[in-house]
Design a protein around this motif. Structure first.
Motif, short mmCIF file in Angstrom:
data_model
loop_
_atom_site.label_atom_id
_atom_site.label_comp_id
_atom_site.label_asym_id
_atom_site.label_seq_id
_atom_site.Cartn_x
_atom_site.Cartn_y
_atom_site.Cartn_z
N LYS A 1 34.96 14.28 -22.30
CA LYS A 1 36.01 14.65 -23.24
C LYS A 1 35.41 15.54 -24.33
O LYS A 1 34.20 15.54 -24.56
N VAL A 2 36.28 16.27 -25.01
CA VAL A 2 35.84 17.24 -26.02
C VAL A 2 34.96 16.58 -27.07
O VAL A 2 33.86 17.07 -27.37
N ILE A 3 35.40 15.48 -27.66
CA ILE A 3 34.64 14.83 -28.73
C ILE A 3 33.30 14.31 -28.22
O ILE A 3 32.30 14.31 -28.95
N GLU A 4 33.24 13.90 -26.96
CA GLU A 4 31.99 13.38 -26.38
C GLU A 4 30.93 14.48 -26.27
O GLU A 4 29.74 14.22 -26.47
N VAL A 5 31.38 15.69 -25.96
CA VAL A 5 30.45 16.81 -25.85
C VAL A 5 29.72 17.04 -27.18
O VAL A 5 28.51 17.24 -27.22
N ILE A 6 30.47 16.97 -28.27
CA ILE A 6 29.89 17.20 -29.60
C ILE A 6 29.05 16.01 -30.05
O ILE A 6 27.93 16.17 -30.54
N ARG A 7 29.56 14.79 -29.86
CA ARG A 7 28.83 13.61 -30.32
C ARG A 7 27.55 13.36 -29.53
O ARG A 7 26.63 12.70 -30.02
N ASP A 8 27.48 13.89 -28.32
CA ASP A 8 26.23 13.78 -27.55
C ASP A 8 25.10 14.55 -28.22
O ASP A 8 23.92 14.27 -28.01
N ILE A 9 25.47 15.53 -29.05
CA ILE A 9 24.47 16.35 -29.75
C ILE A 9 24.19 15.78 -31.14
O ILE A 9 23.04 15.57 -31.52
N ALA A 10 25.24 15.52 -31.91
CA ALA A 10 25.07 14.96 -33.27
C ALA A 10 26.41 14.42 -33.76
O ALA A 10 27.48 14.84 -33.30
N GLU A 11 26.33 13.49 -34.72
CA GLU A 11 27.53 12.89 -35.28
C GLU A 11 28.07 13.69 -36.46
O GLU A 11 29.25 13.65 -36.76
N TYR A 12 27.17 14.45 -37.15
CA TYR A 12 27.61 15.19 -38.32
C TYR A 12 26.63 16.32 -38.64
O TYR A 12 25.51 16.36 -38.13
N ILE A 13 27.07 17.25 -39.49
CA ILE A 13 26.24 18.33 -40.01
C ILE A 13 26.06 18.10 -41.50
O ILE A 13 27.05 17.96 -42.23
N ASP B 1 40.98 15.20 -25.01
CA ASP B 1 41.29 15.82 -23.72
C ASP B 1 40.01 16.02 -22.92
O ASP B 1 38.92 16.15 -23.49
N PHE B 2 40.14 16.06 -21.61
CA PHE B 2 38.98 16.37 -20.78
C PHE B 2 38.68 17.87 -20.88
O PHE B 2 39.59 18.70 -20.94
N VAL B 3 37.40 18.20 -20.88
CA VAL B 3 36.98 19.59 -21.07
C VAL B 3 37.55 20.50 -19.98
O VAL B 3 37.93 21.65 -20.24
N GLU B 4 37.64 19.98 -18.75
CA GLU B 4 38.13 20.83 -17.65
C GLU B 4 39.58 21.25 -17.83
O GLU B 4 40.05 22.19 -17.18
N LYS B 5 40.32 20.59 -18.75
CA LYS B 5 41.70 20.95 -18.99
C LYS B 5 41.85 22.08 -20.03
O LYS B 5 42.95 22.60 -20.22
N LEU B 6 40.75 22.41 -20.68
CA LEU B 6 40.82 23.42 -21.74
C LEU B 6 41.00 24.82 -21.17
O LEU B 6 40.58 25.12 -20.06
N SER B 7 41.63 25.68 -21.97
CA SER B 7 41.76 27.09 -21.58
C SER B 7 40.41 27.79 -21.80
O SER B 7 39.48 27.22 -22.40
#
Length: 272
Positions: A37-49, A75-81
């Protein structure tokens, strides 16, 4: 890329400081795990800047700033435009909190709203930024010097943005023309071609009045533009506010372009 170590130099060596952390946005796009999912992609890298003055921007807030509302974040990433995947990829680079950011054609396939958000983010970016782009308007807003490739291995460092560089190059051409005209007129009656009004001496009264009015209006619009750009830096800004601010910013920029074009047209007439 020589800076990031992806390409080796033909000779010599590149020394990178121990505290340098690269962020590299390429044209290749994003690659994610299946079913993420979109949020998982970002949180896998870091929780905050971490931001200035002890503030911080969470993964959710970063995504919201780049137009992913809370529902969209799950949403799942594969559903994104295609455009949304570009935005997500940009977020994966920024969430790494690099102090040396390299952007390779970042404006490709990004809509106007996303571009305004990116510009505002970069204006507040405290690190070193290197941009490769064919978008002169984007560069004008965010860069303060250029690497000018003259060919034959000659690279110049020019202090200013692209419009500054073009104005500088045009002034050199104008100087050369003036020198030729001066050489051709040697022996003839000398004197200033301008009357007391200087550049505007060839203009009618109404044109001189319009010229001054345009300068005042452009200055006010530039202040308004800066205030709108600063509003994007609010970490609590909502997607609806981003959309409204983006529309206002776009309209302001269009007014600046139109009035600047007219101002330039009058300037050329004054010099004719």
């Amino acid at each position: 890329n020589l800076l990031t170590g992806n390409t080796l130099p033909d000779g010599g060596k590149i020394i990178t400081g121990e505290t340098v952390k690269f962020g590299y946005y390429t044209q290749e796009g994003i690659s994610v795990k299946e079913g993420q999912k979109v949020i998982e992609v970002i949180r896998d890298i870091a929780e905050y800047i971490p931001l200035k003055k002890g503030r911080q921007l969470s993964a959710q807030q970063l995504l919201e700033r780049f137009l992913f509302d809370r529902k969209k974040q799950y949403d799942f990433v594969e559903k994104l435009s295609g455009g949304e995947k570009k935005r997500l990829y940009l977020c994966t680079v920024l969430i790494q909190n690099p102090n040396f950011l390299i952007l390779d054609e970042p404006t490709n396939d990004l809509d106007v709203v996303t571009l305004n958000v990116l510009e505002s983010f970069l204006l507040d970016y405290p690190g070193c930024l290197v941009v490769v782009s064919h978008d002169r308007y984007f560069m004008d807003k965010i860069v303060d010097h250029l690497f000018v490739f003259r060919g034959e291995g000659i690279i110049e460092d020019f202090p200013g943005n692209y419009s500054d560089f073009r104005a500088y190059e045009d002034s050199l051409d104008a100087s050369k023309k003036a020198e030729k005209a001066s050489d051709a007129e040697k022996g003839q009656t000398t004197g200033s071609p301008w009357r007391e009004e200087g550049k505007r001496s060839n203009l009618s009264y109404s044109e001189q009045k319009e010229y001054k009015q345009l300068e005042r209006e452009i200055q006010k619009l530039e202040v308004q533009k800066k205030e709108l750009q600063d509003a994007f830096l609010n970490p609590d800004i909502t997607p609806e506010e981003i959309a409204s601010l983006s529309k206002s910013l776009q309209e302001t920029e269009q007014q600046i372009d139109q009035k600047t074009e007219r101002w330039y047209e009058i300037s050329l007439r004054a010099e004719s």
